[in-house]
Design a protein around this motif. Structure first.
Motif, PDB file in Angstrom:
ATOM      1  N   GLU A   1       0.679  -0.694  -0.497  1.00 36.73           N
ATOM      2  CA  GLU A   1      -0.006   0.290   0.376  1.00 36.73           C
ATOM      3  C   GLU A   1       1.323   1.084   0.331  1.00 36.73           C
ATOM      4  O   GLU A   1       0.859   2.009  -0.463  1.00 36.73           O
ATOM      5  CB  GLU A   1      -0.798  -0.027   1.223  1.00 36.73           C
ATOM      6  CG  GLU A   1      -1.893   1.212   1.395  1.00 36.73           C
ATOM      7  CD  GLU A   1      -2.984   1.277   2.663  1.00 36.73           C
ATOM      8  OE1 GLU A   1      -1.991   0.769   3.376  1.00 36.73           O
ATOM      9  OE2 GLU A   1      -3.908   1.416   2.408  1.00 36.73           O
TER      10      GLU A   1
ATOM     11  N   CYS B   1       1.942   1.551  -3.657  1.00 43.76           N
ATOM     12  CA  CYS B   1       0.931   2.473  -4.266  1.00 43.76           C
ATOM     13  C   CYS B   1       0.767   3.988  -4.084  1.00 43.76           C
ATOM     14  O   CYS B   1       0.121   4.920  -4.699  1.00 43.76           O
ATOM     15  CB  CYS B   1       0.531   1.795  -4.026  1.00 43.76           C
ATOM     16  SG  CYS B   1      -1.637   2.101  -4.394  1.00 43.76           S
ATOM     17  N   ARG B   2       0.613   4.149  -2.905  1.00 43.69           N
ATOM     18  CA  ARG B   2      -0.510   5.481  -1.970  1.00 43.69           C
ATOM     19  C   ARG B   2       1.369   6.452  -2.664  1.00 43.69           C
ATOM     20  O   ARG B   2       0.998   7.444  -2.811  1.00 43.69           O
ATOM     21  CB  ARG B   2      -0.435   5.470  -0.967  1.00 43.69           C
ATOM     22  CG  ARG B   2      -0.897   6.696  -0.054  1.00 43.69           C
ATOM     23  CD  ARG B   2      -0.993   6.426   1.705  1.00 43.69           C
ATOM     24  NE  ARG B   2       0.450   6.272   1.797  1.00 43.69           N
ATOM     25  CZ  ARG B   2      -0.047   5.064   3.131  1.00 43.69           C
ATOM     26  NH1 ARG B   2      -0.365   4.606   3.515  1.00 43.69           N
ATOM     27  NH2 ARG B   2       1.892   5.175   3.232  1.00 43.69           N
TER      28      ARG B   2
ATOM     29  N   THR C   1      -4.792   5.859  -5.397  1.00 41.73           N
ATOM     30  CA  THR C   1      -5.767   4.926  -4.766  1.00 41.73           C
ATOM     31  C   THR C   1      -5.361   3.545  -5.174  1.00 41.73           C
ATOM     32  O   THR C   1      -5.204   2.870  -6.518  1.00 41.73           O
ATOM     33  CB  THR C   1      -6.709   5.115  -3.841  1.00 41.73           C
ATOM     34  OG1 THR C   1      -7.636   5.211  -5.505  1.00 41.73           O
ATOM     35  CG2 THR C   1      -6.850   6.428  -3.717  1.00 41.73           C
ATOM     36  N   LEU C   2      -5.673   2.183  -4.481  1.00 42.12           N
ATOM     37  CA  LEU C   2      -4.979   1.031  -4.943  1.00 42.12           C
ATOM     38  C   LEU C   2      -6.515   0.621  -6.353  1.00 42.12           C
ATOM     39  O   LEU C   2      -6.024   0.121  -7.076  1.00 42.12           O
ATOM     40  CB  LEU C   2      -6.452  -0.278  -3.927  1.00 42.12           C
ATOM     41  CG  LEU C   2      -6.208  -1.720  -4.468  1.00 42.12           C
ATOM     42  CD1 LEU C   2      -5.550  -1.929  -5.189  1.00 42.12           C
ATOM     43  CD2 LEU C   2      -7.063  -2.583  -3.128  1.00 42.12           C
TER      44      LEU C   2
ATOM     45  N   TYR D   1      -4.671  -4.509   1.722  1.00 46.91           N
ATOM     46  CA  TYR D   1      -4.503  -4.234   0.437  1.00 46.91           C
ATOM     47  C   TYR D   1      -3.703  -5.740  -0.219  1.00 46.91           C
ATOM     48  O   TYR D   1      -4.516  -5.307  -1.543  1.00 46.91           O
ATOM     49  CB  TYR D   1      -2.910  -3.521   0.745  1.00 46.91           C
ATOM     50  CG  TYR D   1      -2.698  -2.829  -0.451  1.00 46.91           C
ATOM     51  CD1 TYR D   1      -2.932  -2.340  -0.932  1.00 46.91           C
ATOM     52  CD2 TYR D   1      -1.576  -3.436  -1.259  1.00 46.91           C
ATOM     53  CE1 TYR D   1      -2.706  -1.503  -2.474  1.00 46.91           C
ATOM     54  CE2 TYR D   1      -0.566  -2.726  -2.663  1.00 46.91           C
ATOM     55  CZ  TYR D   1      -1.086  -1.929  -3.147  1.00 46.91           C
ATOM     56  OH  TYR D   1      -1.271  -1.900  -3.830  1.00 46.91           O
TER      57      TYR D   1
END
Ligand SMILES: CC(=O)SCCNC(=O)CCNC(=O)[C@H](O)C(C)(C)COP(=O)(O)OP(=O)(O)OC[C@H]1O[C@@H](n2cnc3c(N)ncnc32)[C@H](O)[C@@H]1OP(=O)(O)O
Length: 516
Positions: A109, A112-113, A119-120, A158
């Protein structure tokens, strides 16, 4: 899970992650040579050869590999890492004639962030766009979950949500990397078992890194957890502390877990040498399986045990890897070590003379000198005061060297009783000497062998006025021989090592009745 024997695929990433080793960059032809060695000789299942979009040179290299692989029937086994960039990586891979993309998605996560700023759901949408485009163009798609190990530790929901969104979209392998090499074997086993149980229909790869020196142990734990594909590299190359060593993983999975692998072990050494040459990264002498010293017994007691029915033998016999045992000569040698070396050189010595020679070897070892097998006849000749071993004698030699100037040599030398005077020039004093001595030796129908390696060292704790030791490795008709010279001037140390190989070979010629 299962320790039952099954086929484990190895995916070699020497040409992708291995090239992320600091200071390593392969030319296109070097990449092609390594790819051929991996697929054809070593029989690795799959290879990852580049990251997409890196450069035009890289595209050219990947195209060469793909063209060759298609012709030889290895199509589908050459993979390229690509990015979540909709069409860019896919088009790059297609232009390079590729058929497999290993798509780099974010397995944590945090990445990604903080790296993508997504966002996912946004990331999943982007991934699916790239996956659909790749599939529409006929590529096989594998997916990396980058930073999976940290992602799994910090927020496994996640990871599960990402997997749930991707699992039914035509993806072939899901590749789970321990990107920073932070996992222990227990964590690998636990987390991968969980992934395998949750997604029993999916094919997972494990991609270990060696930051804690646990890559091989982690590969074992992954296989125990049910993983059937492991990523590794030749010579443990790879970013930071490297990836898992292919030599170690393949041998350990065979010997300790009874797994089936396609690897041809007799090609581990040649492939390691090839990668060592092209990468410029030396393999440690004590690297398991492939290090130069790992089949050398140093202690006299071990040499003795080998004579008495292989008491120090394990499954790791050198013959398996087309290598041989050797027995070091030095202060820890005993009579068995000497006997083994005499056998190798087919020399016969009485017990009495063996004792004298051994005493000299121990003394030389005590003064920190390296003693090679090729030194042994000289030591014997010296100890036994044999006069008929001296075929070449340097009477005098002068060398001039200067900054931005070619070096020159003039020498006077005696070869089998004939006196010669010669001069030479070259790129440095040793090169100039080789030029001069080759002129002389031509008259004796002799050419120096090719030089494979050249090492100069001073004893530990030495200083600029210390003796230097030069050890040269020669290619004598595909057989490696080492000679050494010791002198306060390093060029003369090298010259003495060169004279020694000439002497050895002139002596052999004489023994074979050849004219000299
Ligand atoms: C697991 C691993 O080892 S990953 C190794 C991946 N391989 C490489 O990095 C190969 C060498 N890299 C390169 O040649 C270059 O980095 C390139 C050509 C890939 C990209 O170069 P550039 O466009 O100059 O970007 P840069 O190198 O700064 O990369 C960062 C960008 O990639 C984005 N990015 C990071 N991961 C990914 C991903 N998996 N997919 C798509 N984009 C990504 C970042 O968010 C950043 O975008 P931003 O500039 O909009 O913030």
């Amino acid at each position: 899970m299962s320790t039952q024997s099954r086929h484990i695929q190895l995916m070699d990433t020497t040409l992708r992650d291995g090239e992320q080793t600091q200071g390593v960059s392969y030319a296109p032809d070097e990449k092609l040579s390594i790819a051929k060695a991996l697929l054809q000789a070593l029989q690795v299942d799959r290879i990852e050869v580049a990251s997409a979009r890196v450069s035009e040179g890289e595209k050219h290299a990947v195209k060469q590999i793909n063209d060759w692989a298609r012709k030889e029937g290895f199509d589908g086994r050459v993979e390229v890492l690509g990015f979540v960039d909709h069409t860019l990586s896919v088009d790059w891979i297609l232009e390079a004639g590729g058929s497999v993309i290993n798509l780099l998605t974010k397995g944590s996560e945090k990445h990604c962030r903080d790296q993508l700023g997504k966002t996912l759901q946004q990331h999943v949408d982007d991934i699916l766009k790239t996956v659909d485009y790749a599939l529409s163009k006929g590529l096989t798609v594998n997916v990396y979950l980058e930073d999976w190990s940290n992602g799994y530790r910090d927020n496994r929901n996640y990871v599960f949500a990402l997997m749930d969104s991707l699992q039914r979209n035509g993806i072939n392998h899901f590749m789970l990397p321990d990107t920073l090499g932070v996992m222990s074997p227990e964590e690998v086993f636990e987390n991968l078992s969980d992934m395998c149980n949750r997604y029993p229909e999916l094919q997972f790869d494990f991609h270990p890194h060696n930051d804690y020196g646990l890559a091989t142990a982690n590969a074992m734990a992954a296989v125990r957890a049910g993983i059937n594909s492991i990523h590794c590299t030749i010579n443990c190359l790879g970013e930071r502390a490297g990836n898992a060593s292919l030599a170690q993983v393949s041998v350990v999975l065979r010997d300790k877990m009874d797994m089936e692998l396609s690897i041809n072990e007799s090609h581990l050494m040649p492939t390691s040498h090839l990668v060592e040459n092209f990468s410029g990264k030396r393999v440690a002498a004590n690297a398991p399986i492939i290090g130069t010293d790992v089949f050398t017994q140093t202690a006299g007691i071990h040499a003795d045990g080998d004579q008495k029915g292989g008491l120090y033998k394990s499954k790791l016999v050198p013959e398996r890897f087309s290598r041989i045992h050797s027995y070091a000569l030095g202060k820890m040698s005993g009579k068995a070590s000497l006997k083994k070396n005499l056998e190798l050189l087919e020399l016969d010595l009485s017990e009495e003379n063996q004792k004298k020679v051994l005493a000299r070897i121990v003394k030389l070892g005590d003064s920190k000198q390296t003693i090679t097998t090729e030194d042994l006849p000289f030591i014997i000749a010296d100890v036994l005061e044999s006069k008929n071993y001296q075929h070449i004698k340097l009477i005098n030699c002068s060398i001039t060297s200067g900054f931005e100037l070619e070096s020159t040599v003039s020498l006077r030398v005696d070869v089998n009783g004939k006196r010669h005077v010669a001069s030479g020039c070259g790129n440095g004093g040793f090169d100039a000497f080789i030029d001069a001595i080759n002129k002389v030796m031509k008259l004796h129908d002799y050419t120096l062998p090719e030089l494979l390696d050249y090492e100069v060292r001073i004893p530990k704790g030495g200083h600029t006025s210390a003796l230097t030791e030069c050890v040269i490795t020669w290619d004598c008709d595909n057989h490696k021989r080492k000679t050494r010279g010791v002198h306060s001037n390093q060029v003369f140390a090298a010259i003495l090592a060169a004279l020694r190989i000439i002497n050895i070979q002139l002596h052999e010629k004489k023994q074979n009745g050849e004219p000299s």
